[in-house]
Design an enzyme around this catalytic site. Structure first.
Site, PDB file in Angstrom:
ATOM      1  N   ASP A   1      -0.965  18.921  64.358  1.00 57.21           N
ATOM      2  CA  ASP A   1      -0.097  20.088  64.171  1.00 57.21           C
ATOM      3  C   ASP A   1       0.357  20.543  65.558  1.00 57.21           C
ATOM      4  O   ASP A   1      -0.388  21.195  66.277  1.00 57.21           O
ATOM      5  CB  ASP A   1      -0.884  21.182  63.444  1.00 57.21           C
ATOM      6  CG  ASP A   1      -0.097  22.484  63.316  1.00 57.21           C
ATOM      7  OD1 ASP A   1       1.033  22.566  63.833  1.00 57.21           O
ATOM      8  OD2 ASP A   1      -0.644  23.428  62.693  1.00 57.21           O
TER       9      ASP A   1
ATOM     10  N   GLU B   1      18.115  21.529  45.690  1.00 60.58           N
ATOM     11  CA  GLU B   1      16.772  20.986  45.416  1.00 60.58           C
ATOM     12  C   GLU B   1      16.817  19.465  45.347  1.00 60.58           C
ATOM     13  O   GLU B   1      17.756  18.880  44.806  1.00 60.58           O
ATOM     14  CB  GLU B   1      16.231  21.559  44.101  1.00 60.58           C
ATOM     15  CG  GLU B   1      15.785  23.003  44.261  1.00 60.58           C
ATOM     16  CD  GLU B   1      15.365  23.642  42.951  1.00 60.58           C
ATOM     17  OE1 GLU B   1      15.698  23.103  41.884  1.00 60.58           O
ATOM     18  OE2 GLU B   1      14.704  24.693  43.006  1.00 60.58           O
TER      19      GLU B   1
ATOM     20  N   ARG C   1      13.618  29.441  62.722  1.00 64.35           N
ATOM     21  CA  ARG C   1      12.307  29.644  62.128  1.00 64.35           C
ATOM     22  C   ARG C   1      12.168  28.680  60.949  1.00 64.35           C
ATOM     23  O   ARG C   1      12.742  28.921  59.864  1.00 64.35           O
ATOM     24  CB  ARG C   1      12.215  31.096  61.673  1.00 64.35           C
ATOM     25  CG  ARG C   1      10.868  31.665  61.492  1.00 64.35           C
ATOM     26  CD  ARG C   1      10.925  33.186  61.506  1.00 64.35           C
ATOM     27  NE  ARG C   1      10.848  33.688  62.857  1.00 64.35           N
ATOM     28  CZ  ARG C   1       9.708  33.779  63.560  1.00 64.35           C
ATOM     29  NH1 ARG C   1       8.551  33.446  63.022  1.00 64.35           N
ATOM     30  NH2 ARG C   1       9.726  34.230  64.786  1.00 64.35           N
TER      31      ARG C   1
ATOM     32  N   THR D   1       6.339  23.611  63.868  1.00 64.68           N
ATOM     33  CA  THR D   1       7.343  24.649  63.672  1.00 64.68           C
ATOM     34  C   THR D   1       8.503  24.270  64.576  1.00 64.68           C
ATOM     35  O   THR D   1       8.351  23.454  65.489  1.00 64.68           O
ATOM     36  CB  THR D   1       6.834  26.040  64.094  1.00 64.68           C
ATOM     37  OG1 THR D   1       6.428  25.978  65.467  1.00 64.68           O
ATOM     38  CG2 THR D   1       5.659  26.484  63.253  1.00 64.68           C
TER      39      THR D   1
ATOM     40  N   LYS E   1       9.049  27.773  68.131  1.00 59.82           N
ATOM     41  CA  LYS E   1       8.197  28.172  69.262  1.00 59.82           C
ATOM     42  C   LYS E   1       8.753  27.511  70.534  1.00 59.82           C
ATOM     43  O   LYS E   1       9.883  27.793  70.884  1.00 59.82           O
ATOM     44  CB  LYS E   1       6.750  27.831  68.943  1.00 59.82           C
ATOM     45  CG  LYS E   1       6.244  28.636  67.723  1.00 59.82           C
ATOM     46  CD  LYS E   1       4.813  28.345  67.349  1.00 59.82           C
ATOM     47  CE  LYS E   1       4.415  29.155  66.113  1.00 59.82           C
ATOM     48  NZ  LYS E   1       3.063  28.800  65.630  1.00 59.82           N
TER      49      LYS E   1
ATOM     50  N   TYR F   1      22.471  25.837  46.891  1.00 65.69           N
ATOM     51  CA  TYR F   1      21.220  25.289  46.329  1.00 65.69           C
ATOM     52  C   TYR F   1      21.260  23.774  46.406  1.00 65.69           C
ATOM     53  O   TYR F   1      22.274  23.151  46.078  1.00 65.69           O
ATOM     54  CB  TYR F   1      21.038  25.717  44.868  1.00 65.69           C
ATOM     55  CG  TYR F   1      19.866  26.658  44.714  1.00 65.69           C
ATOM     56  CD1 TYR F   1      18.553  26.194  44.875  1.00 65.69           C
ATOM     57  CD2 TYR F   1      20.047  28.010  44.462  1.00 65.69           C
ATOM     58  CE1 TYR F   1      17.467  27.054  44.780  1.00 65.69           C
ATOM     59  CE2 TYR F   1      18.969  28.876  44.362  1.00 65.69           C
ATOM     60  CZ  TYR F   1      17.683  28.390  44.525  1.00 65.69           C
ATOM     61  OH  TYR F   1      16.617  29.239  44.438  1.00 65.69           O
TER      62      TYR F   1
HETATM   63  C1  PLP Z   1       2.491  28.998  64.476  1.00 66.54           C
HETATM   64  C2  PLP Z   1       1.620  27.936  63.948  1.00 66.54           C
HETATM   65  C3  PLP Z   1       1.668  27.566  62.592  1.00 66.54           C
HETATM   66  C4  PLP Z   1       2.378  28.358  61.537  1.00 66.54           C
HETATM   67  O1  PLP Z   1       3.691  28.585  61.701  1.00 66.54           O
HETATM   68  P1  PLP Z   1       4.429  29.766  60.882  1.00 66.54           P
HETATM   69  O2  PLP Z   1       5.845  29.393  61.065  1.00 66.54           O
HETATM   70  O3  PLP Z   1       4.031  31.039  61.566  1.00 66.54           O
HETATM   71  O4  PLP Z   1       3.984  29.721  59.480  1.00 66.54           O
HETATM   72  C5  PLP Z   1       0.906  26.486  62.192  1.00 66.54           C
HETATM   73  N1  PLP Z   1       0.136  25.813  63.067  1.00 66.54           N
HETATM   74  C6  PLP Z   1       0.053  26.164  64.354  1.00 66.54           C
HETATM   75  C7  PLP Z   1      -0.828  25.368  65.270  1.00 66.54           C
HETATM   76  C8  PLP Z   1       0.770  27.240  64.840  1.00 66.54           C
HETATM   77  O5  PLP Z   1       0.643  27.607  66.123  1.00 66.54           O
END
Ligand code: PLP
Length: 462
Positions: free
Chosen positions: A211, A58, A246, A237, A240, A56
């Site tokens: 994003d 925080e 993750r 993220t 991807k 932990y």
């Molecule tokens: C995949 C994605 C997210 C969210 O990611 P998670 O890990 O699935 O919560 C947010 N914004 C965009 C543009 C994404 O493609």
């Protein structure tokens, strides 16, 4: 010691172990074309299965609510430093928070930090290629919490070209006066015009929040334009195209900058707002095993091999795209700059659901998606295909020629099924399940696909 603490999973829980082993085989024998997926490295998986999981911590490095965090601090600082390095950012201009559990919590933290309740956001509409967390709601329901706690107004793509309609965004933003404009996509195959987004944000004294969840790997490799030059905040993220664990990361501009309001110096205090929104605002203890995985992934992201990988991801997507076009398919925006493409099945007399279903039964994984101009989001006519995962397994352009042919054969089979079943999806699925000649063709094609896929190695622990 109690033996349940010591035993290998295989020995202690064969029931679960068997299911995981089956999933592992499914991954090995299938063609993974889901654009958001990837196969992370052995070293990232080792972080995820490490003792870091137990701790932990925080708070932030040096400011923890618990003791025993000297090594955890070191790891988090390393992860932060490498995040900045991976995107070529100076620590005097940018900081980052590596604690978000994933992309969606990261985005919610950005809104929580920068907005009051009911503050206004504008993001690309979900059916047009945006993400749920950019404020999605429908006629009947506020679907994403980002539209429940904040007020969102979507912008759209032009239904004819499939390209983002920046003029309409500019016009609507002047009426809606958002505090945040979001530049980010989950299903859009072209580079974004961040300069244009910045101008529109400036016209409305709004933050530009990019994003880059889907495209972060391509940005890190420097093969597509980076959002950082024009953005106030960037989220991503890490699982991807980045191919890490993750998790999520938020980058924020530090201190005083003059990019907003035409050279007029604007004071930013984004750092505290973002950090406090993540913790204690929304989250508790950081996932330290994931943060270590981020550190490894960001180290990988600065290598020449990673650059070559991302180059191959895009080359493969372009090849898959042109092969499908040669086979007569319509591709939304007529091509791709990125790691994915969107097939428009409207002229093939097929729906996305049917296409996805047949491809799944022959071990090709991809997902249905709305295409620009689709009448109903419930019955979409697109198929989203991405190349990051298979490129990790070593597939090159020539291999994607084969992949295109398998997809084509699958879609031809879908047409054949429709001839027998008529248009309804239930009838379609029944024919797919029970018709003997169809069954034979499915099995033959599945075997061919699995023999092909099985030849490519898969990183991992098991
Ligand atoms: C995949 C994605 C997210 C969210 O990611 P998670 O890990 O699935 O919560 C947010 N914004 C965009 C543009 C994404 O493609």
């Amino acid at each position: 010691m109690n033996d349940m603490l010591e035993k290998d999973l295989e020995e202690y829980d064969p029931e679960l172990y068997r299911i995981i082993a089956q999933e592992s085989e499914r991954q090995r024998l299938g063609l993974e074309l889901i654009a958001s997926e990837n196969f992370t490295s052995r070293s990232v998986l080792q972080c995820l299965g490490s003792c870091l999981h137990n701790k932990y911590s925080e708070g932030l490095p040096g400011k923890r609510y618990y003791g025993g965090n000297e090594y955890i601090d070191e790891i988090e600082i390393l992860a932060q430093r490498r995040c900045l390095e991976a995107f070529g950012l100076s620590p005097s201009e940018w900081g980052c928070n590596v604690q978000p559990y994933s992309g969606s919590p990261a985005n919610f933290a950005v809104y929580t930090g920068l907005l009051e309740p009911h503050g206004r956001i504008m993001g690309l509409d979900l059916p047009d290629g945006g993400h749920l967390t950019h404020g999605f709601f429908t006629n009947n329901k506020k679907i994403s919490a980002t539209s429940i706690f904040f007020e969102s107004m979507p912008y759209k793509v032009n239904p004819d070209t499939g390209l983002i309609d920046y003029d309409q965004l500019s016009y609507d933003a002047k009426l809606f006066k958002p505090k945040i404009i979001i530049a980010g996509v989950s299903c859009y195959s072209r580079c974004l015009d961040y300069k244009k987004f910045r101008e529109i944000a400036d016209e409305n004294n709004a933050y530009l929040f990019s994003d880059m969840a889907h495209i972060a790997g391509l940005v890190a490799a420097g093969i597509i334009p980076s959002p950082f030059k024009y953005s106030d905040v960037v989220s991503t993220t890490t699982h991807k195209t980045l191919r890490g664990p993750r998790a999520g990361v938020i980058f924020y501009r530090k201190g005083i900058r003059d990019i907003r309001k035409n050279g007029e110096t604007v004071m930013y205090d984004l750092e505290d707002k973002i950090n406090q929104a993540v913790f204690p605002g929304l989250q508790g203890g950081p996932h330290n095993h994931a943060i270590a995985g981020i550190a490894v992934a960001m180290k990988q992201a600065t290598t020449h091999n990673f650059f070559k990988y991302q180059e191959q991801v895009v080359a493969n997507a372009k090849r898959l795209c042109s092969q499908l076009q040669n086979l007569g398919y319509k591709i939304s925006t007529d091509g791709t700059d990125l790691h994915m493409l969107l097939v428009d099945l409207r002229s093939n007399n097929l729906t996305g659901s049917k296409a996805e279903k047949v491809l799944e039964t022959i071990s090709i994984a991809c997902n249905k998606n709305t295409v620009p101009g689709d009448k109903s989001a419930l019955n979409p006519h697109g198929l989203r295909l991405g190349t990051p995962a298979l490129t990790t397994r070593g597939l090159k352009e020539e291999d994607f020629d084969r992949v295109a042919i398998y997809i084509h054969k699958g879609l031809q089979l879908a047409n054949e099924i429709t001839l027998k079943s008529g248009p309804k999806l239930v009838d379609f699925n029944n024919v797919l399940k029970s018709d003997a000649t169809i069954q034979q063709k499915v099995n033959d094609l599945k075997e061919e696909v699995e023999n092909f896929a099985g030849k490519f190695p898969l990183p991992g622990l098991f």
